[in-house]
Design a protein around this motif. Sequence first.
Motif, PDB file in Angstrom:
ATOM      1  N   UNK A   1       0.841  -1.251  -0.037  1.00  0.00           N
ATOM      2  CA  UNK A   1       0.055   0.102  -0.007  1.00  0.00           C
ATOM      3  C   UNK A   1       0.917   1.156  -0.093  1.00  0.00           C
ATOM      4  N   UNK A   2       2.038   1.082   0.711  1.00  0.00           N
ATOM      5  CA  UNK A   2       3.065   2.333   0.586  1.00  0.00           C
ATOM      6  C   UNK A   2       3.710   2.599  -0.627  1.00  0.00           C
ATOM      7  N   UNK A   3       3.767   1.705  -1.302  1.00  0.00           N
ATOM      8  CA  UNK A   3       4.522   1.796  -2.677  1.00  0.00           C
ATOM      9  C   UNK A   3       3.268   2.405  -3.647  1.00  0.00           C
TER      10      UNK A   3
ATOM     11  N   UNK B   1       9.122  19.371  -5.341  1.00  0.00           N
ATOM     12  CA  UNK B   1       8.058  18.118  -5.048  1.00  0.00           C
ATOM     13  C   UNK B   1       8.153  17.105  -5.655  1.00  0.00           C
ATOM     14  N   UNK B   2       8.570  17.140  -6.889  1.00  0.00           N
ATOM     15  CA  UNK B   2       8.984  16.039  -7.848  1.00  0.00           C
ATOM     16  C   UNK B   2       9.845  15.093  -7.373  1.00  0.00           C
ATOM     17  N   UNK B   3      11.335  15.737  -7.024  1.00  0.00           N
ATOM     18  CA  UNK B   3      12.222  14.831  -6.308  1.00  0.00           C
ATOM     19  C   UNK B   3      11.924  14.281  -5.081  1.00  0.00           C
ATOM     20  N   UNK B   4      11.109  15.044  -4.214  1.00  0.00           N
ATOM     21  CA  UNK B   4      10.564  14.280  -3.070  1.00  0.00           C
ATOM     22  C   UNK B   4       9.680  13.016  -3.315  1.00  0.00           C
TER      23      UNK B   4
ATOM     24  N   UNK C   1      11.091   5.630  -3.850  1.00  0.00           N
ATOM     25  CA  UNK C   1      12.310   4.745  -3.734  1.00  0.00           C
ATOM     26  C   UNK C   1      12.366   4.027  -2.159  1.00  0.00           C
ATOM     27  N   UNK C   2      11.933   4.955  -1.110  1.00  0.00           N
ATOM     28  CA  UNK C   2      11.774   4.358   0.054  1.00  0.00           C
ATOM     29  C   UNK C   2      10.870   3.387   0.323  1.00  0.00           C
ATOM     30  N   UNK C   3       9.606   3.567  -0.353  1.00  0.00           N
ATOM     31  CA  UNK C   3       8.486   2.645  -0.123  1.00  0.00           C
ATOM     32  C   UNK C   3       8.851   1.351  -0.648  1.00  0.00           C
ATOM     33  N   UNK C   4       9.701   1.234  -1.984  1.00  0.00           N
ATOM     34  CA  UNK C   4       9.802  -0.023  -2.557  1.00  0.00           C
ATOM     35  C   UNK C   4      10.981  -0.699  -1.626  1.00  0.00           C
ATOM     36  N   UNK C   5      11.914   0.083  -1.071  1.00  0.00           N
ATOM     37  CA  UNK C   5      12.750  -0.371   0.000  1.00  0.00           C
ATOM     38  C   UNK C   5      12.037  -1.232   0.975  1.00  0.00           C
TER      39      UNK C   5
END
Length: 368
Positions: A107-109, A146-149, A155-159
């Motif tokens: 769900x986070x991803x 905002x796009x970079x964030x 990336x953090x969600x996939x990790x």
Amino acid sequence: MFAQSFFPAQHPIKAALVLAISTTVWSANALAETPQVPVVTVGAQAVSAGLELDGSLQAVRQSTLSAQASGRIAELNVKAGDRVKAGQVLAVIDDRATRAGVAQSQAGVAQAEAQLTNAQAQFDRTRDLRAKGFVAQAALDTAQSQLKAAQAGLAAARAGQTQSSLAQGFTRLTAPYDGWVLQTHAEAGALAMPGSPVLTVYAPQPIRAVVYVPASQQAIAQSAQRVEVQLPGSGAWVVPASQMRLPAADPVSQTVEWRLDLSRDDGADQTPGAQVRVRFVDTAAAKPQSDRLVVPSSALLRRGELTAVYVVAPKGSDKPEGFALRAVRTGNSHGDAGMEVLAGLKAGDRVALDPVRAGLAGAVPAAK
């Protein structure tokens, strides 16, 4: 009347003579029925050099699978003796918590992907408006940040999803290779903790013999011209395909481990843990060694792990010579000369050559 006429009172000498003859005949028959066992006197003999020890078979590829997550063992799909395939799920630890973690990370991803899509669209619109001069440069910089964030959030969600998937995988014990289940260390429903063993598997090939040579006899083992292993069942002596000696001795037992790899044909259908005999043969040794107590192999009685002989017990004041069972510890086999005895006997002891008859009631040593 008949007794009086046959043994008249006036002939007591005749009656005593008949009784003595009857007693002698009975004693001779009883002596003939008593087991007469031949014996041999144990003494030191000159035997050739060499070394023979007990060893055991060991699978080269043997793995103890342990739990990597804590929880109750929900499933144990195999038992000792079952054949397994590489990648097969052997046990499952209760994974309700890890499944919830996987769902949460998924769900986070999805949320991070939606935020990235929105940020990308906002950036594209702001860039177009900036190109036409409708917005300031600050608005474009904000949209780009905002796009970079959003990209970093994805990336953090996939990790996090990868981490939860790994945690989910820790709840499943799979076979590392094709083989057999040697032993199970837990049962379904038991509580598993990280590091606690659950089961042991092994591959049937390759297999090796392992023997622990006393440090005091390393010189004999290292100087041997040939090493042989006696396979269980067939009793055949085979030469290992390769051998390795560990470079250090165990500080407690003062032994050095030797690993003798068997060929594929010799190791076929062998079971890890089976006992074998390993001998270090010095074919070039022409110099005999003395002071070795040797008994004929036929005198040894083997019952499981017990090795014993029947020793002539000394004659007492009220009983004749007999046999007493005595445990011994054997060493090398010297062929026709017999088996070396390391402990349990001394020179001069008389040993029964037929331990089965010596164990019968009333057995006595045979007259020379």
